[in-house]
Design a protein around this motif. Structure first.
Motif, PDB file in Angstrom:
ATOM      1  N   SER A  75      -7.331  -5.951 -11.131  1.00  0.00           N
ATOM      2  CA  SER A  75      -7.186  -4.628 -10.518  1.00  0.00           C
ATOM      3  C   SER A  75      -8.284  -4.388  -9.491  1.00  0.00           C
ATOM      4  CB  SER A  75      -7.234  -3.525 -11.575  1.00  0.00           C
ATOM      5  OG  SER A  75      -6.121  -3.565 -12.407  1.00  0.00           O
ATOM      6  N   GLY A  76      -9.509  -4.765  -9.833  1.00  0.00           N
ATOM      7  CA  GLY A  76     -10.626  -4.614  -8.897  1.00  0.00           C
ATOM      8  C   GLY A  76     -10.468  -5.476  -7.659  1.00  0.00           C
ATOM      9  N   GLU A  77      -9.998  -6.697  -7.865  1.00  0.00           N
ATOM     10  CA  GLU A  77      -9.773  -7.591  -6.722  1.00  0.00           C
ATOM     11  C   GLU A  77      -8.694  -7.031  -5.809  1.00  0.00           C
ATOM     12  OE1 GLU A  77      -8.792 -11.265  -8.641  1.00  0.00           O
ATOM     13  OE2 GLU A  77     -10.894 -11.795  -8.994  1.00  0.00           O
ATOM     14  N   ARG A  78      -7.597  -6.557  -6.405  1.00  0.00           N
ATOM     15  CA  ARG A  78      -6.500  -6.004  -5.598  1.00  0.00           C
ATOM     16  C   ARG A  78      -6.949  -4.739  -4.861  1.00  0.00           C
ATOM     17  NH1 ARG A  78      -1.303  -8.504  -5.920  1.00  0.00           N
ATOM     18  NH2 ARG A  78      -1.884 -10.565  -6.660  1.00  0.00           N
ATOM     19  N   LEU A  79      -7.726  -3.900  -5.506  1.00  0.00           N
ATOM     20  CA  LEU A  79      -8.225  -2.697  -4.842  1.00  0.00           C
ATOM     21  C   LEU A  79      -9.114  -3.067  -3.666  1.00  0.00           C
ATOM     22  CD1 LEU A  79      -8.435   0.358  -4.668  1.00  0.00           C
ATOM     23  CD2 LEU A  79     -10.299   0.256  -6.334  1.00  0.00           C
ATOM     24  N   ALA A  80      -9.996  -4.033  -3.850  1.00  0.00           N
ATOM     25  CA  ALA A  80     -10.858  -4.489  -2.754  1.00  0.00           C
ATOM     26  C   ALA A  80     -10.028  -5.074  -1.616  1.00  0.00           C
ATOM     27  CB  ALA A  80     -11.863  -5.520  -3.264  1.00  0.00           C
ATOM     28  N   ASP A  81      -8.982  -5.818  -1.955  1.00  0.00           N
ATOM     29  CA  ASP A  81      -8.093  -6.357  -0.928  1.00  0.00           C
ATOM     30  C   ASP A  81      -7.433  -5.242  -0.124  1.00  0.00           C
ATOM     31  OD1 ASP A  81      -8.561  -9.031  -1.541  1.00  0.00           O
ATOM     32  OD2 ASP A  81      -6.866  -9.160  -2.923  1.00  0.00           O
ATOM     33  N   ARG A  82      -7.012  -4.195  -0.813  1.00  0.00           N
ATOM     34  CA  ARG A  82      -6.354  -3.074  -0.125  1.00  0.00           C
ATOM     35  C   ARG A  82      -7.329  -2.291   0.742  1.00  0.00           C
ATOM     36  NH1 ARG A  82      -4.023  -2.649  -5.126  1.00  0.00           N
ATOM     37  NH2 ARG A  82      -5.287  -0.879  -5.733  1.00  0.00           N
ATOM     38  N   LEU A  83      -8.485  -1.999   0.197  1.00  0.00           N
ATOM     39  CA  LEU A  83      -9.429  -1.143   0.913  1.00  0.00           C
ATOM     40  C   LEU A  83     -10.200  -1.867   2.011  1.00  0.00           C
ATOM     41  CD1 LEU A  83     -10.924   0.903  -2.061  1.00  0.00           C
ATOM     42  CD2 LEU A  83      -9.100   1.578  -0.480  1.00  0.00           C
ATOM     43  N   PHE A  84     -10.538  -3.136   1.779  1.00  0.00           N
ATOM     44  CA  PHE A  84     -11.428  -3.834   2.703  1.00  0.00           C
ATOM     45  C   PHE A  84     -10.875  -5.134   3.255  1.00  0.00           C
ATOM     46  CE2 PHE A  84     -14.023  -1.719  -0.612  1.00  0.00           C
ATOM     47  CZ  PHE A  84     -14.471  -0.666   0.165  1.00  0.00           C
ATOM     48  N   GLY A  85      -9.773  -5.615   2.705  1.00  0.00           N
ATOM     49  CA  GLY A  85      -9.251  -6.916   3.088  1.00  0.00           C
ATOM     50  C   GLY A  85      -8.030  -6.890   3.983  1.00  0.00           C
ATOM     51  N   GLY A  86      -7.637  -5.689   4.429  1.00  0.00           N
ATOM     52  CA  GLY A  86      -6.490  -5.607   5.315  1.00  0.00           C
ATOM     53  C   GLY A  86      -5.163  -5.934   4.652  1.00  0.00           C
ATOM     54  N   ARG A  87      -5.068  -5.730   3.349  1.00  0.00           N
ATOM     55  CA  ARG A  87      -3.835  -6.035   2.616  1.00  0.00           C
ATOM     56  C   ARG A  87      -3.362  -4.794   1.845  1.00  0.00           C
ATOM     57  NH1 ARG A  87      -5.173 -12.051   0.406  1.00  0.00           N
ATOM     58  NH2 ARG A  87      -4.264 -13.075   2.214  1.00  0.00           N
ATOM     59  N   PRO A  88      -2.922  -3.775   2.557  1.00  0.00           N
ATOM     60  CA  PRO A  88      -2.546  -2.512   1.886  1.00  0.00           C
ATOM     61  C   PRO A  88      -1.349  -2.645   0.952  1.00  0.00           C
ATOM     62  CG  PRO A  88      -1.885  -2.473   4.190  1.00  0.00           C
ATOM     63  CD  PRO A  88      -2.728  -3.732   3.991  1.00  0.00           C
ATOM     64  N   GLU A  89      -0.592  -3.726   1.070  1.00  0.00           N
ATOM     65  CA  GLU A  89       0.602  -3.896   0.226  1.00  0.00           C
ATOM     66  C   GLU A  89       0.282  -4.465  -1.150  1.00  0.00           C
ATOM     67  OE1 GLU A  89      -0.146  -7.916   1.964  1.00  0.00           O
ATOM     68  OE2 GLU A  89      -0.340  -5.893   2.716  1.00  0.00           O
ATOM     69  N   PHE A  90      -0.924  -5.000  -1.358  1.00  0.00           N
ATOM     70  CA  PHE A  90      -1.284  -5.570  -2.649  1.00  0.00           C
ATOM     71  C   PHE A  90      -1.337  -4.470  -3.704  1.00  0.00           C
ATOM     72  CE2 PHE A  90      -3.502  -9.910  -2.046  1.00  0.00           C
ATOM     73  CZ  PHE A  90      -2.443 -10.356  -1.307  1.00  0.00           C
ATOM     74  N   LYS A  91      -0.676  -4.715  -4.824  1.00  0.00           N
ATOM     75  CA  LYS A  91      -0.686  -3.760  -5.922  1.00  0.00           C
ATOM     76  C   LYS A  91      -0.658  -4.509  -7.240  1.00  0.00           C
ATOM     77  CE  LYS A  91       4.275  -3.161  -5.497  1.00  0.00           C
ATOM     78  NZ  LYS A  91       5.361  -2.254  -5.220  1.00  0.00           N
ATOM     79  N   MET A  92      -0.849  -3.799  -8.310  1.00  0.00           N
ATOM     80  CA  MET A  92      -0.812  -4.403  -9.637  1.00  0.00           C
ATOM     81  C   MET A  92       0.590  -4.432 -10.168  1.00  0.00           C
ATOM     82  SD  MET A  92      -3.560  -5.688 -10.648  1.00  0.00           S
ATOM     83  CE  MET A  92      -3.280  -5.945 -12.382  1.00  0.00           C
TER      84      MET A  92
END
Length: 92
Positions: A75-92
């Motif tokens: 969950s933390g990795e996916r949140l970081a991907d969404r917020l800072f990694g340019g991957r807003p579609e990543f979800k749990m």
């Protein structure tokens, strides 16, 4: 694969997961974050966003996720991907 196999026989197996959320003292409601009234855990959507804009929750404090360390880590990795990694579609 750990490079070996083992087999054991048991008459009882105990599995315990779960934790209590320590949200009562934080006053999250004042920030607009809704909690499950039964468990005190934070309500989130599939992107870990709470009912308050720009507030996210992950891990054992979340109402809809398994209370397991690997789930919280992902969950933390996916949140970081969404917020800072340019991957807003990543979800749990």
């Amino acid at each position: 694969d750990f490079g070996f196999e083992t087999s054991e026989v048991f008459d009882t197996v105990l599995l315990a997961v779960g934790r209590n959320a320590c949200t009562a003292e934080v006053n999250l409601e004042a920030a607009g974050v809704e909690l499950n009234p039964k468990t005190g855990k934070v309500l989130v959507d599939e992107y870990d966003q709470t009912t308050a804009k720009n507030i996210y929750a992950i891990g054992d404090a979340v109402d809809t996720r398994q209370e397991l360390t690997p789930v919280a880590i992902k969950s933390g990795e996916r949140l970081a991907d969404r917020l800072f990694g340019g991957r807003p579609e990543f979800k749990m």
